[in-house]
Design a protein around this motif. Sequence first.
Motif: not given
Length: 339
Positions: A95-107, A115-128
């Motif tokens: 599962a951690r491989v899927l999470v890491a790959g999806t997070a990199v793609a989202a970033a 969005t700004g950096v804080p908003g962008g980080m929240l957006a990455v978390g939401w996409i994952v």
Amino acid sequence: MLYGIAAATTALLLAAVLTAMSRMPALRAGILDRRCRRPLPVLGGLAVVAVTCLVAWAGEWTGVARLGDGVARLLVAATVVAALGLVADVWRLRARVLVAGTAVAAACVVPYDETGVPGGMLAVGWIVFASLTFRGLDHADGLAGTVGVITAFGAGACAAAEVMDGLAVLLSVFAAALTGFLMHNWHPARVGLGACGSLFTGFLLSSAVVFTRAGYAIGPSAAVVFCLGAVAAADAVLVVLARLVARHPLLRRRPDHLAHRLRRLGMTPQGSVVLLGAGSFSSVLVGVLVHTGWTGGQAVLWVAGATLLAVLVLLRIPVQPPRRTESTQVTGHLRVRSG
């Protein structure tokens, strides 16, 4: 307008044909959903991804419907996530491989300038989170596809309201392709979505919503995002709470999702999907109305309240039939997919 109709029609027909054609190769290669009690090939998601990319890029190459740099990058990243899901379908991935790959793609797709950096980080978390919840939502025949189509239309309406024509066309093509897939995925399903299709669906839809809400305040954006993904979020919260309470491993597959519990109440497989689809339509409609300004943000509280109530009620529904005892005989069992 005419191109959009033609593209959606083409995507629907192509997806229906390719999904049907994917069944036998998946059976022969053993690419099956291991959560099912019957062999279910899961290359249907690959057909949805292929058709969406083919039709969308055809519009880009011909110049008839330009995607734009940001939307093109989104589609590429979603395809990479789908490829990662395909690997998970063929070979087991942690599962951690899927999470890491999806997070990199989202970033790589979040528009940090807006969005700004804080908003962008929240957006990455939401996409994952959304990508993984859609994978979990693929626990019943037709459920992930139905919710995906409804959400795609809602996100497309929000994109159209922001005059993001490229994104709106992409979402309409994707919704049509997913509808063609659903022709073979309705109960009893002949082909499954798999990690490839479910991760692609969650990633594409959540990223599209981030694009449409970029530049807005974080609070109202979070409200709209929640409405567009309420059913998937409710399923994830229900599963996590149930497994924590029962002290079961969070990542071990069990029949404790939304549709499983509705089946335990006596609903048919089709009825449970229709009910959850209706709930998704209601919450998505509220999200679209809030985004376009047709209603106030207070309407989101009704969605949140209804979602919380549904989770609390379904949490009390047992997910396993009673064990056989000398005084009790089980006369039937629940035939559902666990995950």
